[in-house]
Motif scaffolding. Structure first.
Motif, PDB file in Angstrom:
ATOM      1  N   THR A  36       0.821  -1.204   0.000  1.00 39.67           N
ATOM      2  CA  THR A  36       0.000   0.000   0.000  1.00 39.67           C
ATOM      3  C   THR A  36       0.863   1.266   0.000  1.00 39.67           C
ATOM      4  O   THR A  36       0.538   2.251  -0.673  1.00 39.67           O
ATOM      5  CB  THR A  36      -0.955   0.011   1.207  1.00 39.67           C
ATOM      6  N   LEU A  37       1.963   1.245   0.754  1.00 36.45           N
ATOM      7  CA  LEU A  37       2.881   2.389   0.731  1.00 36.45           C
ATOM      8  C   LEU A  37       3.454   2.583  -0.666  1.00 36.45           C
ATOM      9  O   LEU A  37       3.530   3.704  -1.181  1.00 36.45           O
ATOM     10  CB  LEU A  37       4.008   2.182   1.740  1.00 36.45           C
ATOM     11  N   SER A  38       3.860   1.478  -1.284  1.00 38.01           N
ATOM     12  CA  SER A  38       4.462   1.540  -2.612  1.00 38.01           C
ATOM     13  C   SER A  38       3.500   2.108  -3.641  1.00 38.01           C
ATOM     14  O   SER A  38       3.895   2.866  -4.529  1.00 38.01           O
ATOM     15  CB  SER A  38       4.925   0.148  -3.037  1.00 38.01           C
ATOM     16  N   PHE A  39       2.217   1.754  -3.525  1.00 36.92           N
ATOM     17  CA  PHE A  39       1.233   2.240  -4.490  1.00 36.92           C
ATOM     18  C   PHE A  39       1.114   3.770  -4.398  1.00 36.92           C
ATOM     19  O   PHE A  39       1.096   4.469  -5.417  1.00 36.92           O
ATOM     20  CB  PHE A  39      -0.127   1.589  -4.236  1.00 36.92           C
ATOM     21  N   GLY A  40       1.042   4.285  -3.175  1.00 42.66           N
ATOM     22  CA  GLY A  40       0.965   5.730  -3.008  1.00 42.66           C
ATOM     23  C   GLY A  40       2.219   6.435  -3.495  1.00 42.66           C
ATOM     24  O   GLY A  40       2.143   7.468  -4.179  1.00 42.66           O
ATOM     25  N   SER A  48       6.631   8.956   6.195  1.00 37.97           N
ATOM     26  CA  SER A  48       6.557   9.140   4.737  1.00 37.97           C
ATOM     27  C   SER A  48       5.460  10.118   4.291  1.00 37.97           C
ATOM     28  O   SER A  48       5.752  11.075   3.562  1.00 37.97           O
ATOM     29  CB  SER A  48       6.381   7.784   4.049  1.00 37.97           C
ATOM     30  N   PRO A  49       4.186   9.939   4.690  1.00 41.01           N
ATOM     31  CA  PRO A  49       3.177  10.905   4.234  1.00 41.01           C
ATOM     32  C   PRO A  49       3.381  12.306   4.798  1.00 41.01           C
ATOM     33  O   PRO A  49       3.052  13.303   4.136  1.00 41.01           O
ATOM     34  CB  PRO A  49       1.854  10.294   4.726  1.00 41.01           C
ATOM     35  N   LEU A  50       3.937  12.410   6.000  1.00 38.65           N
ATOM     36  CA  LEU A  50       4.155  13.732   6.594  1.00 38.65           C
ATOM     37  C   LEU A  50       5.175  14.543   5.799  1.00 38.65           C
ATOM     38  O   LEU A  50       5.039  15.765   5.650  1.00 38.65           O
ATOM     39  CB  LEU A  50       4.616  13.589   8.052  1.00 38.65           C
ATOM     40  N   THR A  51       6.209  13.871   5.297  1.00 44.53           N
ATOM     41  CA  THR A  51       7.261  14.590   4.574  1.00 44.53           C
ATOM     42  C   THR A  51       6.859  14.940   3.148  1.00 44.53           C
ATOM     43  O   THR A  51       7.637  15.593   2.431  1.00 44.53           O
ATOM     44  CB  THR A  51       8.556  13.760   4.559  1.00 44.53           C
ATOM     45  N   LEU A  56      -2.728   8.214   0.321  1.00 44.79           N
ATOM     46  CA  LEU A  56      -2.744   6.750   0.332  1.00 44.79           C
ATOM     47  C   LEU A  56      -1.664   6.175   1.255  1.00 44.79           C
ATOM     48  O   LEU A  56      -1.793   5.046   1.731  1.00 44.79           O
ATOM     49  CB  LEU A  56      -2.537   6.220  -1.086  1.00 44.79           C
ATOM     50  N   GLN A  57      -0.625   6.944   1.530  1.00 40.97           N
ATOM     51  CA  GLN A  57       0.469   6.451   2.374  1.00 40.97           C
ATOM     52  C   GLN A  57       0.092   6.387   3.850  1.00 40.97           C
ATOM     53  O   GLN A  57       0.864   5.862   4.670  1.00 40.97           O
ATOM     54  CB  GLN A  57       1.702   7.333   2.172  1.00 40.97           C
ATOM     55  N   VAL A  58      -1.069   6.906   4.199  1.00 41.66           N
ATOM     56  CA  VAL A  58      -1.541   6.814   5.586  1.00 41.66           C
ATOM     57  C   VAL A  58      -2.102   5.417   5.873  1.00 41.66           C
ATOM     58  O   VAL A  58      -2.050   4.931   7.013  1.00 41.66           O
ATOM     59  CB  VAL A  58      -2.619   7.884   5.849  1.00 41.66           C
ATOM     60  N   VAL A  59      -2.601   4.735   4.856  1.00 44.27           N
ATOM     61  CA  VAL A  59      -3.250   3.430   5.031  1.00 44.27           C
ATOM     62  C   VAL A  59      -2.322   2.392   5.673  1.00 44.27           C
ATOM     63  O   VAL A  59      -2.731   1.708   6.627  1.00 44.27           O
ATOM     64  CB  VAL A  59      -3.804   2.923   3.686  1.00 44.27           C
ATOM     65  N   PRO A  60      -1.069   2.202   5.191  1.00 43.68           N
ATOM     66  CA  PRO A  60      -0.226   1.169   5.813  1.00 43.68           C
ATOM     67  C   PRO A  60       0.111   1.439   7.270  1.00 43.68           C
ATOM     68  O   PRO A  60       0.374   0.501   8.030  1.00 43.68           O
ATOM     69  CB  PRO A  60       1.032   1.164   4.944  1.00 43.68           C
TER      70      PRO A  60
END
Length: 428
Positions: A237-241, A302-305, A394-398
């Motif tokens: 899921t991280l990779s997809f975002g 990751s999503p924060l940055t 989307l990176q929040v999901v993982p």
């Protein structure tokens, strides 16, 4: 300190096979970092690629990941060293065609797409083989240290390669700069050829069952191993975002923010120093806060940055801000990556190392063509900046996935637990 009369345990650095593997990984990543600057500059600035062509290039470069399961099964069946050498030679040959075509004045986006596909296929084979080879050349309790050293060397090489790429693009142009990457793969092949590995310890006897059965056994093994299954789902899921963002990341900086190729290389190179620090400190951080929390923090950062990128504008001030954000992201991404890789290797049965890694590649990197296509559809409906925002969300999901799993309480790599009905030759 050791007990009198007792020899100190050799460090991972004392193993020649490990040193050669580390050298191979570092030199190829250094060369690939040059291409990471040169190829986008070549496509966007010289070939004047459109957003649609950028999408197709990203899609085709990621497409070979969809067949990673076959690479993992072959890795578990056959000696790994020849597979590593063959993948390096294939990548070197493909890259050499770029400056040759540019010199002849016939280089096109279509050729870059073909080169991207060959590089993607070579990387799939290389990753499935090299990562699954590591547990065979170091002791189980050395995995964290071995992965940390690999991460540090790779981050240094990546940062140096990116800065070299920026210098080369300015000095000789992006097409000729690609030659540095081709040479790096040739040098890697030489280092691997010198590596001596007891292949009986890294591959099993080829059984009478077919390759598809091997793949099915590997998929069942991963599905029945809770720790591996959860980490791979989070990675996917991280990779997809990230893949949605990476489709237009270089384009956004080079075209929309007016960043020069040299400044683009500096952002990537200086930002990459965060990865070096993260790799060096990963074992210490994991030991202090636990391997589970180290993994989760890396995912959460990751999503924060990505926020500075979403609000960035042209100019030096924003370039400095993006560099700092990238450094923080790569620091924690490397800490998390080193920890989750060591965790997966430590709990995985040796007979399934290649297929475990290929299952991860299939779900993480294999989803990138779909992510590139999704990014292309989003950019038509929205715009580039809004598409980047969707990728960041989307990176929040993982993070939620990991927080709801037992991984959050892990302080060290747990002992390997056999999974019923997942052994070689055992009917499901």
């Amino acid at each position: 300190m050791t007990v009198a009369g007792q020899k100190a345990k050799p460090s991972v650095w004392s193993r020649p096979a490990y040193r050669l593997l580390l050298g191979s990984e570092a030199v190829t990543l250094s060369g690939s970092a040059v291409s990471a600057v040169a190829l986008p500059a070549l496509a966007v600035l010289e070939l004047r690629a459109s957003t649609g062509e950028v999408t197709v290039l990203a899609f085709l470069g990621s497409l070979p990941n969809a067949v990673a399961l076959w690479a993992g099964a072959l890795s578990d069946r056959h000696p790994k060293k020849p597979q590593l050498i063959a993948s390096d030679l294939a990548a070197a040959g493909a890259l050499a065609t770029v400056p040759a075509a540019a010199l002849a004045g016939v280089l096109t986006i279509t050729q870059l797409c073909a080169v991207a596909m060959v590089l993607g296929a070579a990387k799939v084979v290389h990753d499935a083989t090299s990562i699954s080879l590591l547990p065979a050349i170091v002791e189980p309790d050395q995995l964290q240290d071995a992965n940390a050293r690999l991460g540090a060397a790779s981050s240094v090489a990546d940062s140096a390669g990116t800065n070299l790429g920026a210098a080369l693009v300015g000095a000789v142009g992006p097409a000729r700069s690609v030659l540095a990457d081709a040479v790096s793969f040739l040098l890697s092949a030489v280092l691997l050829w010198r590596m001596h590995v007891p292949e009986t310890a890294t591959c099993r006897d080829v059984s009478r069952q077919g390759l598809l059965r091997d793949i099915a056994d590997g998929v069942r093994y991963v599905a029945r191993q809770p720790t591996i299954r959860t980490v791979i789902a989070a990675l996917a899921t991280l990779s997809f975002g990230l893949a949605i963002m990476n489709t237009y990341w270089a384009y956004f900086l080079l075209d929309r923010l007016g960043t020069s190729p040299a400044a683009f290389g500096v952002i990537m190179g200086v930002g990459g120093t965060g990865g070096v620090a993260g790799a060096l400190l990963a074992p210490r951080i994991s030991a202090r806060i636990g391997i589970g929390p180290a993994i989760i923090i890396g995912f959460a950062v990751s999503p924060l940055t990505q926020v500075p990128l979403l609000i960035a504008g042209p100019g030096l001030r924003w370039q400095i801000t993006l560099t700092a954000a990238l450094a923080v992201q790569l620091f924690w991404a490397t800490v998390s990556g080193t920890s989750q890789r060591s965790l997966r290797q430590g709990v995985c049965d040796p007979a399934f190392q290649g297929r475990m890694q290929s299952a991860s590649t299939t779900l993480t990197a294999g989803a990138r063509p779909l992510a590139a296509a999704t990014a292309g559809a989003l950019v038509l409906a929205l715009d580039v900046r809004a598409t980047l925002a969707v990728g960041a969300l989307l990176q929040v999901v993982p993070v939620a996935l990991l927080l709801s799993s037992p991984i959050r309480t892990l302080r060290a790599i747990p002992p390997r637990v056999p999974v019923p009905h997942a052994r070689e030759g055992t009917p499901p």
